[in-house]
Design an enzyme around this catalytic site. Structure first.
Site, PDB file in Angstrom:
ATOM      1  N   ARG A 245       0.762  -1.231  -0.122  1.00  0.00           N
ATOM      2  CA  ARG A 245       0.017   0.014  -0.187  1.00  0.00           C
ATOM      3  C   ARG A 245       0.764   1.314   0.055  1.00  0.00           C
ATOM      4  O   ARG A 245       1.937   1.148   0.617  1.00  0.00           O
ATOM      5  CB  ARG A 245      -0.948  -0.114   1.312  1.00  0.00           C
ATOM      6  CG  ARG A 245      -1.839  -1.072   1.303  1.00  0.00           C
ATOM      7  CD  ARG A 245      -3.102  -0.404   0.314  1.00  0.00           C
ATOM      8  NE  ARG A 245      -4.354  -1.507   0.287  1.00  0.00           N
ATOM      9  CZ  ARG A 245      -4.621  -2.374  -0.499  1.00  0.00           C
ATOM     10  NH1 ARG A 245      -3.636  -2.651  -1.371  1.00  0.00           N
ATOM     11  NH2 ARG A 245      -5.492  -3.154  -0.568  1.00  0.00           N
ATOM     12  N   GLU A 274      -3.185   8.136  -3.649  1.00  0.00           N
ATOM     13  CA  GLU A 274      -3.456   7.191  -4.836  1.00  0.00           C
ATOM     14  C   GLU A 274      -4.944   7.457  -5.315  1.00  0.00           C
ATOM     15  O   GLU A 274      -5.829   7.394  -4.672  1.00  0.00           O
ATOM     16  CB  GLU A 274      -3.430   5.601  -4.537  1.00  0.00           C
ATOM     17  CG  GLU A 274      -3.330   4.770  -5.589  1.00  0.00           C
ATOM     18  CD  GLU A 274      -3.411   3.150  -5.060  1.00  0.00           C
ATOM     19  OE1 GLU A 274      -3.995   2.658  -5.460  1.00  0.00           O
ATOM     20  OE2 GLU A 274      -2.334   2.963  -4.390  1.00  0.00           O
ATOM     21  N   HIS A 293      -1.837   0.632  -9.752  1.00  0.00           N
ATOM     22  CA  HIS A 293      -2.379  -0.320  -8.712  1.00  0.00           C
ATOM     23  C   HIS A 293      -2.961  -1.429  -9.662  1.00  0.00           C
ATOM     24  O   HIS A 293      -3.985  -1.798  -9.546  1.00  0.00           O
ATOM     25  CB  HIS A 293      -3.381   0.345  -7.835  1.00  0.00           C
ATOM     26  CG  HIS A 293      -3.626  -0.556  -6.511  1.00  0.00           C
ATOM     27  ND1 HIS A 293      -4.035   0.066  -5.458  1.00  0.00           N
ATOM     28  CD2 HIS A 293      -3.623  -2.027  -6.162  1.00  0.00           C
ATOM     29  CE1 HIS A 293      -4.109  -1.180  -4.465  1.00  0.00           C
ATOM     30  NE2 HIS A 293      -3.656  -2.081  -5.049  1.00  0.00           N
TER      31      HIS A 293
END
Length: 354
Positions: A245, A274, A293
């Site tokens: 993460r 993000e 991602h």
């Protein structure tokens, strides 16, 4: 999609929709309504909602549950549950399911891809060849000099299911594997993960590693785990690969480390924030590889995740049990069984869902 009215009703929280094939898979057993629609319904109608399927970073907590008072199960398509207040939901008697195991090989492949790209300056080289700077007649011979993976030291921070799969792949490339965890793995697990050696101290791991992989969940104790001191500890020739993460890394410290060449490069599947804003500093840096991602973004993996999330939801509603609840650490054999089960199912169902 409104299907058979006798089917149980579930809400979908997914900003960009569910993975391919998921609507069909869930549609066999449930009526589905998008969260944006369901919220507009009168309270009486919202009472029919018994489950939530989440894909992506939608925040789910007690406040959310007040809108759906008959809610029994929240099924997350994905491993990370930092966007779900698991404790809050448990106290309200609501089950939370997630999908570990079924994405370990896929995310490990992505981590490996990022390492290869970083080691061989692949992205920069590709950009160069696509640009008008590439004049074949005067192309220098020593461009984009990279480094071997063979014989190099790998540091895996977080030796869970994904970390172990990364170890297996690094071993095949003739690399030496070190890892840092809250507690050491069993000897058997270390052997399986490429004869990995335990480093009790994170800084000790960082000092010796040529490639550092981050594969930990985002928790209070892992937020900004890699910050100024950690970058100082790393080799100036080292590469940081993050498939965990974004919040596990202190972004400010990272930008600084890349700018001042304190480390060679960073290859990131995840960032904080993000997605990154358009004018973010990380985007200006040639030694940062950025992907949006996509660690679990393969057709096969997303289907395995979908099937597992579906099973979690159905089990939670029918028998008050789940295959996987966050916080329970599955053993290696459990992970293998889960994986085999969903891989078989993928192969069996594949033709039906395309």
């Amino acid at each position: 999609a409104m299907s058979d009215l006798n089917l149980p009703l579930i809400v979908i929280t997914a900003a960009h929709g569910l993975p391919d094939g998921a609507n069909k898979a869930f549609g066999r057993y449930f009526r589905m309504v998008r969260y944006e629609e369901a919220v507009k319904w009168p309270e009486e109608e919202r009472k029919a909602v018994v489950g939530v399927v989440n894909f992506g970073h939608f925040h789910i907590d007690g406040k959310f549950c007040k809108k759906f008072t008959s809610l029994k199960v929240v099924s997350n398509i994905g491993v990370g549950v930092d966007h779900i207040d698991v404790k809050d939901l448990k106290e309200k008697g609501i089950y939370v399911g997630h999908t570990p195991g079924v994405l370990s090989t896929t995310v490990a492949e992505m981590a490996f891809t990022l390492m290869l790209a970083a080691a061989r300056n692949l992205i920069q080289a590709d950009r160069y060849c696509h640009s008008d700077r590439d004049v074949p007649s005067s192309r220098p011979t020593n461009m984009f000099m990279g480094q071997d993976l063979y014989g190099k030291a790998v540091g895996i921070v977080g030796m869970g299911a994904i970390g172990k799969e990364i170890g297996v792949r690094c071993k095949a490339f003739g690399m030496k594997i070190f890892y840092h965890n809250r507690k050491p793995c069993t000897k058997q697990e270390e052997t399986t993960a490429g004869s990995a050696k335990y480093c009790e101290n994170l800084s000790e791991l960082l000092k010796i590693s040529d490639f550092v992989f981050l594969v930990v969940p985002l928790t209070k104790s892992t937020r900004n785990l890699i910050s100024t001191n950690e970058f100082k500890a790393m080799k100036t020739t080292a590469h940081l690969i993050n498939v965990a993460r974004g919040g596990v890394v202190d972004t400010k410290a990272l930008v600084n480390a890349l700018k001042t060449k304190e480390i060679a490069s960073a290859a990131l599947d995840v960032t904080e924030p993000e997605p990154l804003p358009l004018s973010h500093e990380l985007k200006e840096l040639p030694n940062a590889i950025l992907v949006p991602h996509i660690g679990s973004a393969t057709r096969e993996c997303r289907l395995r995740m979908t099937y597992m999330a579906l099973d979690n939801l159905r089990l939670g509603l029918s028998s008050n049990s789940l295959i996987r609840t966050p916080g329970e650490i599955p053993t290696e054999s459990e992970v293998e069984k889960i994986n085999a089960r969903y891989q078989e199912r993928l192969e069996a169902e594949d033709h039906k869902l395309t």
